[in-house]
Design an enzyme around this catalytic site. Structure first.
Site, PDB file in Angstrom:
ATOM      1  CB  CYS A   1     -33.395 -16.167 -40.988  1.00  0.00           C
ATOM      2  SG  CYS A   1     -31.612 -15.887 -41.077  1.00  0.00           S
TER       3      CYS A   1
ATOM      4  CG  HIS B   1     -32.719 -19.769 -37.407  1.00  0.00           C
ATOM      5  ND1 HIS B   1     -33.053 -20.429 -38.575  1.00  0.00           N
ATOM      6  CD2 HIS B   1     -31.840 -18.815 -37.764  1.00  0.00           C
ATOM      7  CE1 HIS B   1     -32.394 -19.895 -39.585  1.00  0.00           C
ATOM      8  NE2 HIS B   1     -31.645 -18.916 -39.117  1.00  0.00           N
TER       9      HIS B   1
ATOM     10  CD  GLU C   1     -35.318 -22.869 -37.415  1.00  0.00           C
ATOM     11  OE1 GLU C   1     -34.248 -22.629 -37.976  1.00  0.00           O
ATOM     12  OE2 GLU C   1     -36.235 -22.035 -37.304  1.00  0.00           O
TER      13      GLU C   1
END
Length: 372
Positions: A265, A350, A352
């Site tokens: 990001c 992202h 995660e």
């Protein structure tokens, strides 16, 4: 309690607060996720913004400590179509209204959020204000226009950690360093993570995969990082304009080629600037858990979670040095790149997986292999 929302272009919406009296000014954006509102609220990348959820019913599963992605709530205010104050979930520890109240964040419901989102998609994300105190439309519009906005501002300094910390047993360990064993990991790969607005699940995943993480403030210089002798360097997500963060680009540029680097990001955007490129502001950004991204090396499509309003300009980078690896299938914007000469790669989205999707989790393994 009546709440009046005013955009800088004069557009008005009338709703009602479900958290009591309050006022907030920020950039009004929208998120298209159907779940994960707690992760949205605790994502530091939303600093300086007012978040509108497109899914109409929010609050139905409550809030709990385990789903925190940072130690605070970061949006200035939170807009939903309909708030559910009676959560039904065995993991729930408090209502969303109680949670927002604990952090002094205004929650507003009862207006046409779809109309607001359609307006932003047409006109672009814009400055706005919401208030239960000042209900004068002219006053609110004028105040929204006067706000400085986020372009060119240093938002990272508002969220980065003040002191280094480690991560062990699913929690922050203040003041640790690589001499401190974490969670009984033997011979761990050591990662220095720059905290531009880091989400906890990034540290969780690295430690689950046998790495040792040392988180450092965004202002940490290259000499200090290299003196810690890590196996790799991680550049986290974060809020705002990458060009507004002082000194960080020079630090990352000094680290290129010294250690493997992985950026997510804002970290991806900072890498783009360190490569000699430029960034620009997207019309309304990408925020949600359902963004399609194509991996150009495999042809596979990943469904990804995203939260950003700026983008790397690939035309500003030399194709001899930097390769485009991923693109967004909605608008063709840059979603990933890698350096051809240095061990460095990054993605705009992202990987995660809190609360999901999980399609891009392989990127953490790619970084681990690069460090080895």
């Amino acid at each position: 309690m009546k709440a009046l929302i005013a955009l800088e272009d004069g557009t008005l919406f009338e709703g009602r607060s479900f958290t009591g009296s309050g006022e907030a000014i920020g950039e009004i954006v929208f998120n298209t996720s159907m779940s994960g509102y707690q992760e949205v609220l605790t994502d530091p990348s939303y600093t300086g913004q007012i978040v509108t959820m497109t899914y109409p019913l929010i609050g139905n599963y409550g809030v709990n400590k385990a789903d925190m992605e940072s130690d605070s709530v970061h949006p200035k205010a939170f807009f939903v179509k309909e708030y559910n104050g009676f959560p039904s979930n065995f993991r729930s520890e408090q209502t969303l209204a109680e949670f927002l109240g604990d952090y002094g964040v205004l929650g507003v419901e009862g207006f046409d959020t779809r109309a607001l989102v359609r307006h932003i998609r047409t006109k672009g994300a814009m400055k706005g204000i919401v208030s239960t105190v000042d209900l004068d439309p002219e006053s609110l519009v004028a105040r929204a226009r006067e706000w400085t906005g986020i372009v060119g501002q240093d938002m990272v300094s508002r969220v980065t950690c003040k002191e280094p910390y480690g991560w062990a047993d699913n929690s922050v360990v203040p003041g640790t360093d690589f001499t401190t064993a974490q969670s009984g990991i033997e011979n761990p790969l050591k990662i220095v993570a720059f905290d531009f607005g880091l989400k906890y699940n990034q540290a969780r995943i690295f430690t689950e995969k046998g790495c040792q993480v040392q988180v450092v403030p965004a202002s940490t210089n290259a000499e200090t990082v290299l003196g810690m002798n890590p196996d790799g360097i991680f550049l986290s997500n974060g809020p705002g304009d990458p060009e507004g963060v002082p000194g960080v680009v020079e630090t990352v540029r000094a680290l290129l080629g010294k250690k493997p680097i992985f950026g997510i990001c804002l970290g991806h955007q900072i890498l783009g600037l360190a490569y000699g490129g430029s960034t620009f502001k997207l019309k309304f950004g990408h925020r949600g858990g359902n963004q399609p991204v194509k991996d150009l090396s495999t042809g596979k499509v990943e469904i990804t979670a995203q939260n950003h309003g700026f983008c790397v300009d690939m035309e500003s980078l030399s194709p001899d040095d930097v390769e485009l690896t991923h693109i967004n299938l909605n608008d063709g914007s840059v979603e990933g790149m890698r350096h051809r000469k240095y061990p460095a790669f990054s993605v705009q989205y992202h990987p995660e997986h809190a609360p999901g999707p999980h399609d891009a989790l392989y990127l953490f393994d790619r970084f681990i292999e690069m460090m080895r």
